[in-house]
Write an enzyme that holds these catalytic residues in place. Structure first.
Site, PDB file in Angstrom:
ATOM      1  CB  SER A 129      38.904  38.477  47.985  1.00  0.00           C
ATOM      2  OG  SER A 129      38.769  38.072  46.636  1.00  0.00           O
ATOM      3  CD  GLU A 140      37.310  36.140  41.375  1.00  0.00           C
ATOM      4  OE1 GLU A 140      38.005  35.120  41.538  1.00  0.00           O
ATOM      5  OE2 GLU A 140      37.239  37.036  42.235  1.00  0.00           O
TER       6      GLU A 140
END
Length: 230
Positions: free
Chosen positions: A65, A138
């Protein structure tokens, strides 16, 4: 010149900078799920930055992404290849594009092979601020480990930060049958949307960039052939 972020990227960026949003995320995780603390995020970020000159731009290797919604202020990008790692749907997803009732799968880099993706260049003067946003995105969940890798751009090596699968995490899954991976991709859904939309956007970006990924194409066939495909 800085790359202009679109509306979707700006919205995600705003969320990642919003302490109230992050507090809500942390308070809403399923029972038994442990997230990295703010202190742990800071520590891993500092360890990563220690391995890079303070006055140099930082490169981030994007393979999922981050390619189509980086939400990072960056001053350039290029197609790049990393050896020793491959793109893999190997993380069971319970947040964002999955949930306890409808889990999905998310991408990570896993060992072996090679991966073509996008190298994002972040200016040195704002590298720490941008990486702090990236770390929230993340590293909060514990499913990824940050790692320096060598990305190759037009035959030249470039040190880059990327995120690889934490193989010791309970949500790491390896070697799922294609039919099971397809089921999770088709059915996964959470507060950020569906896993299928994530899969389709990644595949579309790879095609836009002219990147061939045989594993992704094989998985696409399984996803489209699965009874849950719309």
């Amino acid at each position: 010149m800085a790359t202009v972020l679109d509306a979707t990227a700006r919205e995600l960026r705003a969320r990642l900078r919003d302490e109230r949003f992050l507090a809500t995320v942390r308070s809403s995780v399923p029972a038994g799920v442990t997230l990295r603390s703010a202190a742990a995020l800071e520590e891993t970020l500092e360890q990563t930055l220690l391995q890079h000159p303070v006055d140099a731009d930082i490169h981030v290797f994007a393979y999922g992404s981050l390619m189509w919604n980086p939400a990072l202020e960056h001053v350039g990008q290029a197609t790049a290849t990393v050896h020793g790692w491959h793109r893999s749907f190997c993380l069971r997803n319970l947040f964002g594009r999955g949930g306890p009732a409808r889990p999905g799968l998310m991408l990570a880099l896993d060992r072996g092979g090679s991966c073509k993706g996008v190298l994002l260049r972040i200016a040195a003067h704002c590298a720490r601020e941008e990486l702090a946003i990236l770390w929230r995105r993340e590293m909060t969940w514990g499913t990824y480990d940050a790692r320096w890798v060598t990305a190759w751009v037009d035959g030249a090596p470039v040190p880059a930060v990327t995120f690889v699968a934490n193989r010791g995490h309970v949500r790491y899954v390896k070697g799922l049958p294609a039919s099971e991976a397809a089921r999770l991709i088709n059915s996964g859904e959470g507060n950020l949307g569906t896993c299928r939309a994530y899969f389709d956007a990644t595949l579309a970006k790879l095609r836009e960039l002219g990147i061939e990924d045989h594993r992704m194409e094989q998985l696409r066939r399984a996803v489209c052939a699965h009874p849950g495909c719309e």
